[in-house]
Design a protein around this motif. Structure first.
Motif, PDB file in Angstrom:
ATOM      1  N   SER A  61       1.035  -1.017   0.102  1.00 45.45           N
ATOM      2  CA  SER A  61       0.058  -0.020  -0.045  1.00 45.45           C
ATOM      3  C   SER A  61       0.741   1.296  -0.005  1.00 45.45           C
ATOM      4  CB  SER A  61      -0.817  -0.011   1.380  1.00 45.45           C
ATOM      5  OG  SER A  61      -1.556   1.405   1.420  1.00 45.45           O
ATOM      6  N   LEU A  62       0.470   2.440  -0.407  1.00 43.59           N
ATOM      7  CA  LEU A  62       1.046   3.771  -0.480  1.00 43.59           C
ATOM      8  C   LEU A  62       1.413   3.925   0.915  1.00 43.59           C
ATOM      9  CD1 LEU A  62       2.041   5.738  -2.515  1.00 43.59           C
ATOM     10  CD2 LEU A  62      -0.108   7.041  -1.930  1.00 43.59           C
ATOM     11  N   ILE A  63       0.534   3.657   2.050  1.00 41.70           N
ATOM     12  CA  ILE A  63       1.067   4.279   3.291  1.00 41.70           C
ATOM     13  C   ILE A  63       2.333   3.438   3.883  1.00 41.70           C
ATOM     14  CG2 ILE A  63      -1.674   4.427   3.844  1.00 41.70           C
ATOM     15  CD1 ILE A  63      -1.553   1.951   5.568  1.00 41.70           C
ATOM     16  N   PHE A  64       2.793   2.364   3.105  1.00 41.16           N
ATOM     17  CA  PHE A  64       4.028   1.705   3.890  1.00 41.16           C
ATOM     18  C   PHE A  64       5.084   2.300   3.072  1.00 41.16           C
ATOM     19  CE2 PHE A  64       0.683  -1.319   4.690  1.00 41.16           C
ATOM     20  CZ  PHE A  64       0.945  -1.783   5.976  1.00 41.16           C
ATOM     21  N   PRO A  65       5.970   2.651   3.787  1.00 38.30           N
ATOM     22  CA  PRO A  65       7.324   3.393   3.218  1.00 38.30           C
ATOM     23  C   PRO A  65       8.098   2.460   2.447  1.00 38.30           C
ATOM     24  CG  PRO A  65       7.699   2.959   5.505  1.00 38.30           C
ATOM     25  CD  PRO A  65       6.258   2.393   5.275  1.00 38.30           C
ATOM     26  N   LEU A  66       9.077   3.028   1.794  1.00 39.01           N
ATOM     27  CA  LEU A  66      10.108   2.389   1.290  1.00 39.01           C
ATOM     28  C   LEU A  66      11.520   2.890   1.594  1.00 39.01           C
ATOM     29  CD1 LEU A  66       9.011   2.439  -2.653  1.00 39.01           C
ATOM     30  CD2 LEU A  66       8.937   0.314  -1.080  1.00 39.01           C
ATOM     31  N   PRO A  67      12.852   2.196   1.864  1.00 41.29           N
ATOM     32  CA  PRO A  67      14.094   2.700   2.192  1.00 41.29           C
ATOM     33  C   PRO A  67      14.590   3.757   1.180  1.00 41.29           C
ATOM     34  CG  PRO A  67      13.843   0.032   2.325  1.00 41.29           C
ATOM     35  CD  PRO A  67      12.761   0.703   1.615  1.00 41.29           C
ATOM     36  N   VAL A  68      15.325   4.756   1.500  1.00 38.34           N
ATOM     37  CA  VAL A  68      15.976   5.617   0.653  1.00 38.34           C
ATOM     38  C   VAL A  68      17.094   4.988   0.026  1.00 38.34           C
ATOM     39  CG1 VAL A  68      17.415   6.723   2.533  1.00 38.34           C
ATOM     40  CG2 VAL A  68      16.317   8.079   0.478  1.00 38.34           C
ATOM     41  N   SER A  69      17.596   3.929   0.432  1.00 42.00           N
ATOM     42  CA  SER A  69      18.567   3.400  -0.053  1.00 42.00           C
ATOM     43  C   SER A  69      18.357   2.665  -1.480  1.00 42.00           C
ATOM     44  CB  SER A  69      19.042   2.313   0.748  1.00 42.00           C
ATOM     45  OG  SER A  69      18.302   1.134   0.959  1.00 42.00           O
ATOM     46  N   TYR A  70      17.043   2.525  -1.774  1.00 39.40           N
ATOM     47  CA  TYR A  70      16.642   1.993  -2.966  1.00 39.40           C
ATOM     48  C   TYR A  70      17.197   2.899  -4.062  1.00 39.40           C
ATOM     49  CZ  TYR A  70      13.662  -1.666  -0.933  1.00 39.40           C
ATOM     50  OH  TYR A  70      13.368  -2.841  -0.634  1.00 39.40           O
ATOM     51  N   LEU A  71      17.307   4.024  -3.923  1.00 42.34           N
ATOM     52  CA  LEU A  71      17.515   5.187  -4.817  1.00 42.34           C
ATOM     53  C   LEU A  71      18.750   5.036  -6.004  1.00 42.34           C
ATOM     54  CD1 LEU A  71      17.161   8.056  -6.183  1.00 42.34           C
ATOM     55  CD2 LEU A  71      18.795   9.012  -4.568  1.00 42.34           C
ATOM     56  N   GLU A  72      19.839   4.416  -5.495  1.00 46.75           N
ATOM     57  CA  GLU A  72      21.102   4.430  -6.277  1.00 46.75           C
ATOM     58  C   GLU A  72      20.712   3.107  -7.095  1.00 46.75           C
ATOM     59  OE1 GLU A  72      23.328   6.403  -6.965  1.00 46.75           O
ATOM     60  OE2 GLU A  72      22.691   7.547  -5.529  1.00 46.75           O
ATOM     61  N   ARG A  73      20.191   2.033  -6.756  1.00 43.57           N
ATOM     62  CA  ARG A  73      19.834   0.964  -7.474  1.00 43.57           C
ATOM     63  C   ARG A  73      18.833   1.139  -8.326  1.00 43.57           C
ATOM     64  NH1 ARG A  73      18.604  -4.154  -3.411  1.00 43.57           N
ATOM     65  NH2 ARG A  73      18.877  -5.126  -5.284  1.00 43.57           N
ATOM     66  N   ILE A  74      17.822   1.982  -8.275  1.00 40.20           N
ATOM     67  CA  ILE A  74      16.724   2.098  -9.356  1.00 40.20           C
ATOM     68  C   ILE A  74      17.614   3.081 -10.371  1.00 40.20           C
ATOM     69  CG2 ILE A  74      14.852   3.799  -9.662  1.00 40.20           C
ATOM     70  CD1 ILE A  74      13.782   3.037  -7.035  1.00 40.20           C
ATOM     71  N   ARG A  75      18.452   4.012 -10.113  1.00 32.91           N
ATOM     72  CA  ARG A  75      19.217   4.890 -11.133  1.00 32.91           C
ATOM     73  C   ARG A  75      19.944   3.985 -12.067  1.00 32.91           C
ATOM     74  NH1 ARG A  75      21.603   9.577  -6.989  1.00 32.91           N
ATOM     75  NH2 ARG A  75      19.919  11.119  -7.309  1.00 32.91           N
ATOM     76  N   GLY A  76      20.323   2.692 -11.455  1.00 35.19           N
ATOM     77  CA  GLY A  76      21.187   1.954 -12.145  1.00 35.19           C
ATOM     78  C   GLY A  76      20.375   1.199 -13.521  1.00 35.19           C
ATOM     79  N   VAL A  77      19.026   1.279 -13.390  1.00 34.58           N
ATOM     80  CA  VAL A  77      18.335   0.516 -14.230  1.00 34.58           C
ATOM     81  C   VAL A  77      18.518   0.889 -15.746  1.00 34.58           C
ATOM     82  CG1 VAL A  77      15.898  -0.240 -14.843  1.00 34.58           C
ATOM     83  CG2 VAL A  77      16.673  -0.483 -12.486  1.00 34.58           C
ATOM     84  N   PRO A  78      18.805   0.300 -16.838  1.00 37.25           N
ATOM     85  CA  PRO A  78      18.621   0.678 -17.972  1.00 37.25           C
ATOM     86  C   PRO A  78      17.431   1.511 -18.617  1.00 37.25           C
ATOM     87  CG  PRO A  78      19.529  -1.471 -18.108  1.00 37.25           C
ATOM     88  CD  PRO A  78      18.909  -1.295 -16.904  1.00 37.25           C
ATOM     89  N   GLY A  79      17.385   2.551 -19.165  1.00 39.85           N
ATOM     90  CA  GLY A  79      16.151   3.294 -19.497  1.00 39.85           C
ATOM     91  C   GLY A  79      15.750   4.407 -18.580  1.00 39.85           C
ATOM     92  N   VAL A  80      16.414   4.377 -17.469  1.00 40.81           N
ATOM     93  CA  VAL A  80      16.156   5.478 -16.148  1.00 40.81           C
ATOM     94  C   VAL A  80      17.032   6.827 -16.669  1.00 40.81           C
ATOM     95  CG1 VAL A  80      15.940   5.902 -13.928  1.00 40.81           C
ATOM     96  CG2 VAL A  80      15.442   3.818 -14.526  1.00 40.81           C
ATOM     97  N   LYS A  81      16.462   7.947 -16.754  1.00 35.25           N
ATOM     98  CA  LYS A  81      17.100   8.948 -17.030  1.00 35.25           C
ATOM     99  C   LYS A  81      17.395   9.930 -15.571  1.00 35.25           C
ATOM    100  CE  LYS A  81      14.847  12.539 -19.287  1.00 35.25           C
ATOM    101  NZ  LYS A  81      14.232  13.197 -20.364  1.00 35.25           N
TER     102      LYS A  81
END
Length: 385
Positions: A61-81
């Motif tokens: 659900s949107l009310i549950f948070p995500l770690p901010v540490s996910y940021l760099e891993r998401i940046r590394g996905v091909p196609g992400v600007k």
């Protein structure tokens, strides 16, 4: 031209009845147009969503948070600007009646991903440099009389306490559909305070906004991002901005359907009223129609006069309703700006309003036309005197 004169004279034979019918049709058409516009605006956020932005949230659900540490891993996905992140703050200004959206965001990348938020460079720089700063939409600033340098205090609900922000910028929407009732501030400011008061809730965000290189790669990027965090303690759900907005709209879909049904019922009711009025008119004139037949008028002639009167009255009401739609929409946009940032009546709505008026005229004129054109001369003449 001869029949047109007949129709016009018949309309004004009972002026009060005709005027009341025209006003009734106008009110129905006006209500139909405004209700349809309301439904359209409810889905406007879906229609104006960007094809190059994805939203990543917790899969539960949107009310549950995500770690901010996910940021760099998401940046590394091909196609992400570009990637931004933020959290819904849910602060209250003065009291619950003064509601407006407020978010804690990573300011630089967020503004780059949302170019529709137009902010002067000087104000943008001041916002980025001051961690306690916030920017507000133009409509929001006008509502509360805020100016650059003013202090705004929000009462935290999700994050308890009194939170003070300095207005460093007032943004304008790139077009009139852009939401201008939003307050944005630094996520770092929120996170530092949370770290001191509730360390377990620190370093967490509510959502990530992902800018992709092109709409074509969006599905692949969404699948790749979710695969990165599969079987983790905080799995993700990544979807297009359109799908994300549609999820919120779907929660109130039953209300929208009810409003649409009401709009159709308004037209149906005035249709019955108009039909009754025309039937009454035709019944009063049966003797006249019989006399016209003795003078050589055929059934199509008489039917055309009756049917034309019904359509003319309804179209007059439709035109009046369309004319009234624009000042009514302007009044709603000005007086109810808190709920409707813009209230624009589309060309399609105008056409549907006129079609609704025409439908009322056609349907309400069918029975009186049939009765008047098929009246027997002898039966009609009995009504004279």
């Amino acid at each position: 031209m001869f029949f047109l004169k007949f129709v016009i004279k018949n309309i004004f034979r009972h002026r009060l009845r005709s005027i009341l019918t025209i006003v009734g049709v106008a009110v129905a058409v006006l209500a139909y147009g405004l209700l349809r516009t309301l439904v359209g605006l409810w889905y406007a956020g879906v229609d104006r969503a960007s094809d190059t932005r994805l939203i990543t949230r917790n899969s539960i659900s949107l009310i549950f948070p995500l770690p901010v540490s996910y940021l760099e891993r998401i940046r590394g996905v091909p196609g992400v600007k570009k990637v931004a992140y933020g959290s819904w703050f849910g602060g209250i200004y003065i009291d619950e009646k003064h509601f407006f959206a407020n978010y804690a965001v990573e300011p630089k990348s967020y503004l780059e991903l949302y170019p529709e938020f137009v902010l002067p460079e000087k104000e943008k720089s001041a916002f980025l440099m001051d961690r306690k700063a916030c920017i507000v939409g133009n409509r929001l600033a006008k509502t509360y009389g805020w100016k650059i340098g003013d202090l705004v205090t929000l009462k935290g609900t999700i994050y308890p306490g009194q939170w003070e922000f300095v207005v460093r910028g007032i943004y304008h929407g790139a077009d009139r559909t852009t939401e201008e009732r939003v307050l944005l501030f630094h996520w770092d400011y929120l996170n530092e305070a949370v770290r001191q008061t509730a360390a377990g809730r620190a370093d967490q965000v509510g959502f990530y906004i992902i800018g992709v290189t092109s709409p074509a790669v969006a599905p692949d990027v969404a699948v790749a991002v979710d695969a990165l965090f599969k079987n983790s303690l905080a799995e993700t759900l990544t979807e297009t901005e359109r799908a994300f907005n549609l999820g919120f709209v779907s929660m109130t879909e039953a209300i929208m359907v009810a409003i649409q049904i009401v709009s159709y019922m308004v037209i149906a009711i005035i249709m019955v009223v108009a039909a009754n009025t025309m039937a009454m008119t035709a019944r009063e004139r049966l003797g006249e129609y019989a006399t016209m037949k003795t003078l050589g008028f055929t059934a199509p002639h008489i039917g055309g006069i009756i049917f034309g009167e019904s359509v003319a009255i309804s179209l007059a009401g439709g035109i009046l309703g369309v004319v009234l739609t624009f000042p009514a929409a302007h009044w709603i946009e000005v007086e109810l700006a808190q709920y409707f940032p813009f209230f624009s009546v589309s060309r399609e709505t105008i056409l549907l309003e006129m079609l609704a008026a025409l439908t009322v005229g056609v349907v309400s004129g069918i029975f009186p036309t049939w009765r008047g054109s098929t009246i027997r001369i002898a039966a009609g003449l009995k009504r004279i005197g």
